[in-house]
Design an enzyme around this catalytic site. Structure first.
Site, mmCIF file in Angstrom:
data_model
loop_
_atom_site.group_PDB
_atom_site.id
_atom_site.type_symbol
_atom_site.label_atom_id
_atom_site.label_comp_id
_atom_site.label_asym_id
_atom_site.label_seq_id
_atom_site.Cartn_x
_atom_site.Cartn_y
_atom_site.Cartn_z
ATOM 1 N N SER A 1 15.363 6.917 -12.732
ATOM 2 C CA SER A 1 14.162 7.088 -11.909
ATOM 3 C C SER A 1 13.713 5.798 -11.218
ATOM 4 O O SER A 1 12.519 5.550 -11.068
ATOM 5 C CB SER A 1 13.025 7.690 -12.736
ATOM 6 O OG SER A 1 13.410 8.959 -13.244
ATOM 7 N N GLY B 1 16.537 11.139 -13.848
ATOM 8 C CA GLY B 1 16.143 12.347 -13.111
ATOM 9 C C GLY B 1 14.868 12.984 -13.631
ATOM 10 O O GLY B 1 14.532 14.110 -13.264
ATOM 11 N N GLY C 1 19.956 7.223 -8.709
ATOM 12 C CA GLY C 1 20.383 8.593 -8.448
ATOM 13 C C GLY C 1 19.589 9.200 -7.304
ATOM 14 O O GLY C 1 19.858 8.946 -6.128
ATOM 15 N N GLY C 2 18.587 9.999 -7.651
ATOM 16 C CA GLY C 2 17.827 10.766 -6.664
ATOM 17 C C GLY C 2 17.369 9.965 -5.455
ATOM 18 O O GLY C 2 17.508 10.415 -4.309
ATOM 19 N N GLU D 1 25.778 11.850 -17.832
ATOM 20 C CA GLU D 1 26.090 13.263 -17.552
ATOM 21 C C GLU D 1 27.541 13.582 -17.897
ATOM 22 O O GLU D 1 27.859 14.680 -18.363
ATOM 23 C CB GLU D 1 25.762 13.580 -16.079
ATOM 24 C CG GLU D 1 24.254 13.670 -15.870
ATOM 25 C CD GLU D 1 23.772 13.247 -14.497
ATOM 26 O OE1 GLU D 1 24.573 13.201 -13.545
ATOM 27 O OE2 GLU D 1 22.558 12.951 -14.384
ATOM 28 N N ASN E 1 24.142 6.502 -6.789
ATOM 29 C CA ASN E 1 24.990 7.542 -7.383
ATOM 30 C C ASN E 1 24.527 8.881 -6.807
ATOM 31 O O ASN E 1 23.489 9.398 -7.189
ATOM 32 C CB ASN E 1 24.812 7.497 -8.907
ATOM 33 C CG ASN E 1 25.487 8.657 -9.607
ATOM 34 O OD1 ASN E 1 26.280 9.382 -9.001
ATOM 35 N ND2 ASN E 1 25.168 8.838 -10.870
ATOM 36 N N TRP E 2 25.310 9.383 -5.878
ATOM 37 C CA TRP E 2 24.905 10.631 -5.190
ATOM 38 C C TRP E 2 25.044 11.857 -6.089
ATOM 39 O O TRP E 2 24.568 12.926 -5.750
ATOM 40 C CB TRP E 2 25.732 10.840 -3.921
ATOM 41 C CG TRP E 2 25.459 9.862 -2.811
ATOM 42 C CD1 TRP E 2 24.609 8.783 -2.851
ATOM 43 C CD2 TRP E 2 26.023 9.873 -1.494
ATOM 44 N NE1 TRP E 2 24.621 8.129 -1.653
ATOM 45 C CE2 TRP E 2 25.483 8.772 -0.796
ATOM 46 C CE3 TRP E 2 26.948 10.700 -0.846
ATOM 47 C CZ2 TRP E 2 25.824 8.490 0.532
ATOM 48 C CZ3 TRP E 2 27.296 10.411 0.464
ATOM 49 C CH2 TRP E 2 26.735 9.327 1.157
ATOM 50 N N LYS E 3 25.760 11.708 -7.183
ATOM 51 C CA LYS E 3 26.048 12.845 -8.067
ATOM 52 C C LYS E 3 26.686 13.974 -7.244
ATOM 53 O O LYS E 3 27.401 13.684 -6.286
ATOM 54 C CB LYS E 3 24.790 13.285 -8.808
ATOM 55 C CG LYS E 3 24.119 12.101 -9.507
ATOM 56 C CD LYS E 3 23.074 12.491 -10.504
ATOM 57 C CE LYS E 3 22.486 11.218 -11.118
ATOM 58 N NZ LYS E 3 21.567 11.471 -12.212
ATOM 59 N N GLU F 1 21.175 2.923 -18.712
ATOM 60 C CA GLU F 1 20.408 4.079 -18.241
ATOM 61 C C GLU F 1 19.885 4.859 -19.447
ATOM 62 O O GLU F 1 20.623 5.648 -20.043
ATOM 63 C CB GLU F 1 21.283 4.987 -17.389
ATOM 64 C CG GLU F 1 21.856 4.297 -16.175
ATOM 65 C CD GLU F 1 22.257 5.285 -15.089
ATOM 66 O OE1 GLU F 1 21.748 5.160 -13.970
ATOM 67 O OE2 GLU F 1 23.068 6.187 -15.367
ATOM 68 N N HIS G 1 29.066 7.740 -17.144
ATOM 69 C CA HIS G 1 27.685 8.161 -16.863
ATOM 70 C C HIS G 1 27.238 9.141 -17.949
ATOM 71 O O HIS G 1 28.054 9.930 -18.450
ATOM 72 C CB HIS G 1 27.610 8.815 -15.480
ATOM 73 C CG HIS G 1 26.198 9.072 -15.061
ATOM 74 N ND1 HIS G 1 25.515 10.192 -15.451
ATOM 75 C CD2 HIS G 1 25.337 8.333 -14.324
ATOM 76 C CE1 HIS G 1 24.280 10.136 -14.965
ATOM 77 N NE2 HIS G 1 24.148 9.015 -14.275
HETATM 78 P P1 PGA Z 1 17.983 8.954 -11.228
HETATM 79 O O1 PGA Z 1 19.499 8.897 -11.736
HETATM 80 O O2 PGA Z 1 17.748 7.698 -10.439
HETATM 81 O O3 PGA Z 1 17.898 10.200 -10.398
HETATM 82 O O4 PGA Z 1 17.120 8.996 -12.449
HETATM 83 C C1 PGA Z 1 20.091 7.694 -12.149
HETATM 84 C C2 PGA Z 1 21.506 7.957 -12.581
HETATM 85 O O5 PGA Z 1 21.755 8.978 -13.226
HETATM 86 O O6 PGA Z 1 22.425 7.148 -12.287
#
Ligand code: PGA
Length: 257
Positions: free
Chosen positions: A213, A174, A234-235, A98, A9-11, A168, A96
Site C-alpha cells: 500500500s 492491497g 502494486g496498485g 501471492e 508490480n502490475w500483477k 512486504e 512475491h
Molecule cells: P500494493 O501491492 O502496493 O497494491 O499493496 C504491493 C505488492 O504486492 O507488491
C-alpha cells in the site's frame, strides 16, 4: 552508496491499450533519471517485449513478476532467465507473497529462482514478509529469518548489490493498511542486520525496498527512513500520477543521502 529503486508490480493487470496509455504517462512524468533512483515496471509476461519497446530511450526499466529456476526443456508454462534477458528484461520479482500463498512457492523454490536469476544476469527482487497473525504472534523476525536463510544458504558468497530485497508485510498488501515508517524501519533494520550473514558489504549494499500500500501520499515518510531504499508498488503503479509521485518522493528523499 547503495542503489535505490521504485518498482511497479502490475500483477495480473493491463491490456495493450492500457499499457500504452500508462507508459506514455510515465515517460512524460519521468523524462530523466534522478538521484540514483532506478525505476522499473513489471508487467505480465506476455507484455514484456512490447513494454521493453515502449520504454526504450527512457529511464524506465522492465522486470518480470516471476522466473523459472530451470534453463529450458519440458517445463510447461515456465519462462527462464535467458528468454527474459533476450527480450530486454532487467529485473525479476521472486517469491512475491501471492506466489507463495496462492501458488505454493516454498523458501527453497524462491532460493533456486534467485540463484538462476543471478547466474543468468537478471537482478532478483526477492520478496519476504510476514502474515498478520505472525506479526501479532511476535513471529515477524523468525519468519523473515527463515525466508532469508533459504536464499543466503543458496548464495554462499553474495556479491554486494547483486540482489534487491523487498520487505512486504502481507497484511499491508492491497489492503490500504501501510506499516508506519517507524514500524517498517524497525523491520528493515532487522533485515539489514540479518543480511550480515552474507558479509558486511553485502548487508550495506543491498537495497531493501518496502512494499504494501505504498502511495504518493505516504512514500516520502517511508523513504525518509535510513534502511528503506525504495518501494515495490502494486496498485499505485497502475496510476500515472501516483507512480510518478512515488518516484519523485524517492528522488527527493534519496537525493538527501
Ligand atoms: P500494493 O501491492 O502496493 O497494491 O499493496 C504491493 C505488492 O504486492 O507488491
Amino acid at each position: 552508496m547503495r542503489k535505490t529503486y521504485v518498482i511497479g508490480n502490475w500483477k495480473m493487470n493491463g491490456s495493450l491499450a492500457a499499457n500504452k496509455a500508462l507508459l506514455a504517462g510515465l515517460k512524460a512524468g519521468v523524462p530523466a533519471a534522478k538521484a540514483n533512483v532506478a525505476i522499473a515496471v513489471c508487467p505480465p509476461f506476455v507484455y514484456l517485449p512490447s513494454v521493453v519497446d515502449a520504454v526504450s530511450g527512457s529511464p524506465i526499466g522492465v522486470g518480470s513478476q516471476d522466473v523459472s529456476e530451470y534453463d529450458k526443456g519440458a517445463y510447461t508454462g515456465e519462462v527462464p532467465v535467458a528468454m527474459l534477458k533476450e527480450v530486454g528484461v532487467t529485473y525479476a520479482v521472486i517469491g512475491h507473497s501471492e506466489r507463495r500463498s496462492l501458488f505454493g512457492e516454498t523458501d527453497e523454490w524462491v532460493a533456486k529462482k534467485t540463484v538462476a536469476a543471478l547466474a543468468g544476469g537478471l537482478v532478483p527482487v526477492v520478496c519476504i514478509g510476514e502474515l498478520e497473525a505472525e506479526r501479532e504472534g511476535g513471529l515477524t523476525e523468525k519468519v523473515l529469518a527463515t525466508q532469508l536463510d533459504a536464499v543466503l544458504a543458496a548464495i554462499p558468497n553474495p556479491v554486494p548489490g547483486s540482489i534487491v530485497v523487498a520487505y512486504e508485510p502481507v497484511w499491508a498488501i492491497g489492503t490500504g493498511k501501510t506499516a508506519t515508517p517507524e514500524m517498517a524501519q524497525e523491520t528493515h533494520a532487522f533485515i539489514r542486520n540479518y543480511l550480515k550473514k552474507g558479509g558486511e558489504a553485502f548487508a550495506q549494499d543491498t537495497a531493501i525496498l518496502y512494499g504494501g500500500s505504498v502511495k504518493a501520499s505516504n512514500a516520502a515518510g517511508l523513504f525518509a527512513m535510513p534502511d528503506i531504499d525504495g518501494g515495490l508498488v502494486g496498485g499505485a503503479s497502475l496510476i500515472v500520477e501516483e507512480f510518478v509521485g512515488i518516484y519523485n518522493a524517492a528522488a527527493d528523499q534519496f537525493g538527501k543521502r
